[in-house]
Design a protein around this motif. Structure first.
Motif, mmCIF file in Angstrom:
data_model
loop_
_atom_site.group_PDB
_atom_site.id
_atom_site.type_symbol
_atom_site.label_atom_id
_atom_site.label_comp_id
_atom_site.label_asym_id
_atom_site.label_seq_id
_atom_site.Cartn_x
_atom_site.Cartn_y
_atom_site.Cartn_z
ATOM 1 N N SER A 71 0.814 -1.637 -0.253
ATOM 2 C CA SER A 71 -0.020 -0.078 0.000
ATOM 3 C C SER A 71 0.494 1.807 -0.034
ATOM 4 C CB SER A 71 -0.515 0.071 1.193
ATOM 5 O OG SER A 71 -1.974 1.135 1.372
ATOM 6 N N GLU A 74 2.335 1.882 -3.792
ATOM 7 C CA GLU A 74 1.062 2.025 -4.026
ATOM 8 C C GLU A 74 0.785 4.085 -4.420
ATOM 9 O OE1 GLU A 74 -2.645 0.130 -3.285
ATOM 10 O OE2 GLU A 74 -1.783 -1.454 -4.479
ATOM 11 N N ALA A 99 2.482 -3.528 -7.574
ATOM 12 C CA ALA A 99 2.502 -1.621 -7.030
ATOM 13 C C ALA A 99 2.568 -0.762 -8.713
ATOM 14 C CB ALA A 99 3.051 -0.692 -6.274
#
Length: 362
Positions: A71, A74, A99
């Motif tokens: 995450s 990203e 990602a």
């Protein structure tokens, strides 16, 4: 272009990829994303932008933290919008690759070594290979540092796209110049690596205990940070005069200058050993194991000797064989190593291949 580099530590990025950074910043905006460390300031002073990534735990296996890392990558991609991403080491390769794939950003992966999770059979190998397939599936190029790693990943169908072989991280032949071979009353052996079992520290210490007693004119140096519980052992052996422990040495050229021979008895899954490349570039003989990442650099009996993995007795015998050589022979072994890295392992080869990937992504 905007170039983003994902790595797991600052030491390797600065010491082994500084020349690439210097070339990249000439015409590109360069970002590095990794945990903070003492060499980050040096890279920022060169002109790169630093994005701290404290979520990356090199040895952690907590699934929740791994998802957080994906995450985080990203978010970095969405905020900085790089034109191409270079990744190094397993977690940036895997999670950074995932990602980049999600946002269709070109990325180039460098397999710096398989690591124990991949090399050893078992459930962790299966899981890691699945993750690698996901991370590498859309890579513009996958670089390997030795043919054994390359063949393993190809045989397991991990890499489906383009791939190439690098001479490891290469060695800067201008920075690591031929040093005058020491002609002193002592013969100095050096161990330069993270102090951990898989790097062969036990075998090195066994040899030091035996050889120092038999050959009092020898010295055994240990250079590197303790990554496992060896500190008390190193302190004790230093107090006994068996070794000299220097900790993490920032200017390793100081150690190469006094060295008569570099000993690297590793059985860790190496990419290509930078310590051996640097030692050879400085015209120092090497003693190392017959495994991928090491055997490519040593020609047995020419620029050093090969030892069996996890075999203290064999290491002792090879050190004794080295000590039996006349001064001129030891010196010439070092010069043979220098010629070998000049032919096969210049860092400029690595820089040129990365710059080619920049052009192909435009």
């Amino acid at each position: 272009m905007k170039v983003l580099i994902l790595a797991n530590n600052d030491v390797g990025l600065y010491k082994f990829r500084k020349e690439l950074l210097e070339e990249l910043i000439k015409e590109n905006k360069v970002y590095i994303c990794l945990p903070n460390g003492e060499f980050v300031k040096d890279m920022v002073n060169m002109g790169v932008k630093f994005i701290p990534c404290e979520l990356l735990d090199r040895h952690g296996t907590n699934p929740f933290k791994e998802l957080q890392l994906i995450s985080f990558y990203e978010k970095v991609l969405k905020e900085y919008k790089p034109d191409i991403v270079f990744t190094y080491t397993i977690k940036p390769n895997v999670y950074g690759g995932m990602a980049c794939s999600k946002y269709k950003i070109p990325y180039v992966v460098n397999i710096t070594g398989l690591g124990t999770a991949v090399e050893n059979d078992g459930i962790m190998q299966k899981i890691t290979l699945i993750l690698y397939k996901m991370g590498l599936k859309s890579a513009q190029k996958v670089f390997f540092q030795n043919t054994e790693n390359q063949n393993f990943m190809l045989n397991h169908n991990v890499v489906k796209g383009k791939y190439d072989l690098l001479p490891g991280s290469g060695v800067n032949l201008k920075q690591y110049k031929v040093m005058e071979y020491p002609n002193t009353d002592t013969i100095d052996f050096v161990f330069i690596a993270r102090v951990m079992k898989e790097k062969g520290i036990d075998q090195y210490l066994d040899a030091a205990k035996y050889i120092r007693k038999k050959f009092p004119n020898t010295r055994f140096h240990v250079c590197g940070a303790c990554e496992q519980d060896y500190q008390s052992t190193l302190d004790s052996l230093t107090q006994q005069g068996i070794i000299q422990y220097h900790g993490l040495v920032k200017d390793i050229a100081v150690i190469y200058r006094i060295s008569s021979c570099t000993i690297h008895p590793t059985y860790y899954p190496e990419g290509l050993s930078n310590v051996l490349l640097e030692s050879c570039a400085c015209a120092r003989p090497i003693i190392t194991t017959n495994r991928a990442g090491c055997r490519e650099i040593v020609d047995d009996g020419v620029n050093g000797f090969v030892v069996k993995e996890k075999d203290s007795q064999d290491l002792i015998e090879k050190i004794e064989k080295f000590l039996a050589q006349p001064y001129e022979t030891r010196k010439n072994m070092g010069l043979a190593g220098r010629k070998k890295v000049e032919r096969e392992f210049s860092r400029q080869i690595v820089v040129d291949k990365y710059m080619k990937e920049i052009k192909e992504s435009r």
